[in-house]
Design an enzyme around this catalytic site. Structure first.
Site, PDB file in Angstrom:
ATOM      1  CG  HIS A 119      16.781 -21.676  56.983  1.00  0.00           C
ATOM      2  ND1 HIS A 119      16.737 -20.415  56.447  1.00  0.00           N
ATOM      3  CD2 HIS A 119      16.877 -21.500  58.335  1.00  0.00           C
ATOM      4  CE1 HIS A 119      16.813 -19.529  57.423  1.00  0.00           C
ATOM      5  NE2 HIS A 119      16.906 -20.156  58.576  1.00  0.00           N
TER       6      HIS A 119
ATOM      7  CG  ASP B 292      13.013 -19.650  59.414  1.00  0.00           C
ATOM      8  OD1 ASP B 292      12.009 -20.062  59.985  1.00  0.00           O
ATOM      9  OD2 ASP B 292      13.795 -18.879  59.966  1.00  0.00           O
TER      10      ASP B 292
ATOM     11  CG  ASP C 294      14.271 -17.482  64.900  1.00  0.00           C
ATOM     12  OD1 ASP C 294      15.102 -18.391  64.760  1.00  0.00           O
ATOM     13  OD2 ASP C 294      13.753 -16.892  63.923  1.00  0.00           O
ATOM     14  CG  HIS C 295      12.406 -21.419  64.458  1.00  0.00           C
ATOM     15  ND1 HIS C 295      11.271 -21.459  63.688  1.00  0.00           N
ATOM     16  CD2 HIS C 295      13.143 -20.380  63.976  1.00  0.00           C
ATOM     17  CE1 HIS C 295      11.319 -20.505  62.771  1.00  0.00           C
ATOM     18  NE2 HIS C 295      12.452 -19.834  62.933  1.00  0.00           N
TER      19      HIS C 295
HETATM   20 ZN   LIG Z   1      13.547 -18.212  62.084  1.00  0.00          ZN
END
Ligand SMILES: [Zn+2]
Length: 305
Positions: free
Chosen positions: A142, A212, A66-67
């Site tokens: 993370h 994150d 998602d990054h």
């Molecule tokens: Zn993320």
């Protein structure tokens, strides 16, 4: 002089409720930095009329999809529109391998250079400095190596007191020298001390990005006093144990970091797909840190001079 953040995506994991995944652009005096690049980033750039080829630097926090899943497409499009300017990409170990693999197996040949800079994920360090800004990486916590970034505008010049220009009949060179902090020698040989003709410069503006991460007070000294702090709030506070287990943060986690660091404004984002309505995330965060705003795709947040 501009210091403006544009949110391109603020969802975690997948695109839902009109929100794309993590990505944002910071404009520092017309220098554009792209920070994270979830899938769809290039679509948002064109929707918001931000020229992709004006981006000189990309900062990537970590290698979760998602990054980074927007990177190959964005870089491919930069190439298709004839980019020649080199691109600097910063991120944790593995980013170069990921991109080179995609380009190799898809037989994509770029007409411009990419300079890869591997960022060590476990220490606070200055990774870039130019005439506009200084960029620091900071360690986050993370599930895989993850870094946050802090961007600080370069020290600003002293302001000249306009009355003094007239009184001493200062020329352009003398004004520029005074702005840099020099004493000024007048045509008659008299020396004027800098503090007599200038005013303190305005504070350099700053932005920090923390996504994150689970709650980690260790980052507080690194983000202390920034004008804008983006801190992830994947969950509401009732999912504290889930947040810890998944190495993410809640509304109260983000607010506590903002409060302890004494930041100007907190921007929350990286919302779990379970939240269609974000009002509760905002009100919970404001219970602890009042000056909070929601990240939303397309939102612009400026820091004034
Ligand atoms: Zn993320």
């Amino acid at each position: 002089m501009t210091f403006e953040l544009t949110i391109l995506g603020c969802s975690s994991a997948m695109p839902v409720h009109g929100r794309f995944m993590s990505s944002q652009v910071l404009n520092v005096n017309e220098k554009l930095l792209l920070i994270d690049c979830g899938e769809g980033t290039q679509i948002r750039l064109s929707e918001y009329k931000i020229s992709k080829n004006k981006i000189e630097t990309i900062l990537i926090s970590h290698l979760h999809g998602d990054h980074i899943f927007g990177l190959p497409g964005l870089i491919g499009s930069m190439n298709l529109v004839g980019r020649k300017k080199p691109l600097d990409i910063f991120g944790p170990l593995g980013l170069e391998y990921y991109l080179k693999t995609v380009f190799e197996i898809s037989e994509s040949y770029l007409g411009f250079e990419i300079n890869f800079h591997t960022v060590e994920h476990n220490k606070y360090t200055k990774i870039l400095e130019d005439k506009n800004m200084k960029v620091y990486s900071l360690p986050l916590e993370h599930r895989i190596p993850t870094v946050g970034y802090k961007i600080v505008e370069q020290d600003r010049l002293r302001n000249i007191n306009p009355e003094m220009i007239e009184r001493f009949d200062l020329n352009y060179q003398q004004i520029q020298a005074a702005k840099r902090g020099d004493d000024i020698e007048l045509d008659n040989g008299n020396i004027i001390k800098n503090h007599e003709i200038t005013l303190e410069p305005k504070k350099s503006r700053s932005f920090a990005y923390c996504s994150d991460t689970k709650y980690n007070e260790g980052i507080v000294p690194y983000v202390e006093g920034v004008d804008l702090l983006y801190h992830e709030t994947t969950y509401l506070k009732n999912l504290q144990s889930k947040a810890q287990e998944r190495f993410h943060s809640t509304t109260h986690d983000a607010a506590n970091i903002a409060k302890k660091a004494g930041v100007g404004k907190l921007i929350i984002g990286h919302y779990s797909s379970r939240y269609k309505d974000l009002d509760l995330l905002l009100s919970e965060t404001r219970e602890i840190f009042d000056n909070t705003e929601l990240a939303l795709d397309g939102k612009k947040i400026s820091v004034k001079c």
